[in-house]
Design a protein around this motif. Structure first.
Motif, PDB file in Angstrom:
ATOM      1  N   UNK A   1      22.111 -36.128 -35.174  1.00  0.00           N
ATOM      2  CA  UNK A   1      21.416 -36.059 -33.897  1.00  0.00           C
ATOM      3  C   UNK A   1      21.003 -34.608 -33.642  1.00  0.00           C
ATOM      4  N   UNK A   2      19.750 -34.363 -33.315  1.00  0.00           N
ATOM      5  CA  UNK A   2      19.329 -32.979 -33.077  1.00  0.00           C
ATOM      6  C   UNK A   2      20.032 -32.343 -31.875  1.00  0.00           C
ATOM      7  N   UNK A   3      20.605 -33.156 -31.006  1.00  0.00           N
ATOM      8  CA  UNK A   3      21.335 -32.629 -29.857  1.00  0.00           C
ATOM      9  C   UNK A   3      22.821 -32.425 -30.161  1.00  0.00           C
TER      10      UNK A   3
ATOM     11  N   UNK B   1      26.244 -30.892 -31.650  1.00  0.00           N
ATOM     12  CA  UNK B   1      26.731 -29.543 -31.877  1.00  0.00           C
ATOM     13  C   UNK B   1      26.624 -29.170 -33.356  1.00  0.00           C
ATOM     14  N   UNK B   2      26.910 -30.098 -34.238  1.00  0.00           N
ATOM     15  CA  UNK B   2      26.886 -29.839 -35.672  1.00  0.00           C
ATOM     16  C   UNK B   2      25.529 -29.322 -36.131  1.00  0.00           C
ATOM     17  N   UNK B   3      24.462 -29.900 -35.631  1.00  0.00           N
ATOM     18  CA  UNK B   3      23.122 -29.486 -36.038  1.00  0.00           C
ATOM     19  C   UNK B   3      22.865 -28.026 -35.673  1.00  0.00           C
ATOM     20  N   UNK B   4      23.183 -27.661 -34.454  1.00  0.00           N
ATOM     21  CA  UNK B   4      22.953 -26.283 -34.012  1.00  0.00           C
ATOM     22  C   UNK B   4      23.875 -25.303 -34.722  1.00  0.00           C
ATOM     23  N   UNK B   5      25.117 -25.699 -34.960  1.00  0.00           N
ATOM     24  CA  UNK B   5      26.055 -24.815 -35.658  1.00  0.00           C
ATOM     25  C   UNK B   5      25.606 -24.593 -37.101  1.00  0.00           C
ATOM     26  N   UNK B   6      25.190 -25.652 -37.781  1.00  0.00           N
ATOM     27  CA  UNK B   6      24.718 -25.498 -39.164  1.00  0.00           C
ATOM     28  C   UNK B   6      23.501 -24.575 -39.233  1.00  0.00           C
ATOM     29  N   UNK B   7      22.573 -24.744 -38.304  1.00  0.00           N
ATOM     30  CA  UNK B   7      21.393 -23.882 -38.280  1.00  0.00           C
ATOM     31  C   UNK B   7      21.762 -22.437 -37.961  1.00  0.00           C
ATOM     32  N   UNK B   8      22.693 -22.238 -37.037  1.00  0.00           N
ATOM     33  CA  UNK B   8      23.146 -20.881 -36.708  1.00  0.00           C
ATOM     34  C   UNK B   8      23.807 -20.225 -37.907  1.00  0.00           C
TER      35      UNK B   8
END
Length: 92
Positions: free
Chosen positions: A30-32, A34-41
């Motif tokens: 899901x783009x929302x 936490x995992x998605x944002x953490x991986x990108x960060x």
């Protein structure tokens, strides 16, 4: 061609971002989330680390912006959870 440790770090960062994007496109993430944002960060941070040793301003700028946007996603995730927790407490 011999890869330095910083090259390996940057390549690992690219792999993390690509992995997150593949999972997103396959609708496994899901783009929302936490995992998605953490991986990108994490991926952007690792690429920035490698760029500090092999400077490229355009790439640095791109990754810095990518990191900021991803960190915004992390903050937004925690803010929405905190608001949800407050709203859940009001319903009691």
């Amino acid at each position: 061609m011999e890869l330095s440790l910083t090259d390996v770090i940057g390549i690992f960062g690219v792999g993390i971002i690509v992995f997150a994007y593949i999972l997103l496109q396959m609708e496994k993430m899901d783009p929302k989330a936490l995992t998605f944002s953490v991986l990108n960060s994490l991926g952007a941070f690792l690429i920035i680390v490698s760029l500090l040793y092999e400077w490229n301003f355009a790439s640095f700028l791109m990754e810095f912006i990518w990191l900021l946007i991803s960190l915004y996603g992390v903050l937004k995730y925690f803010k929405s959870r905190s608001i949800a927790a407050v709203n859940d407490g009001k319903e009691d």
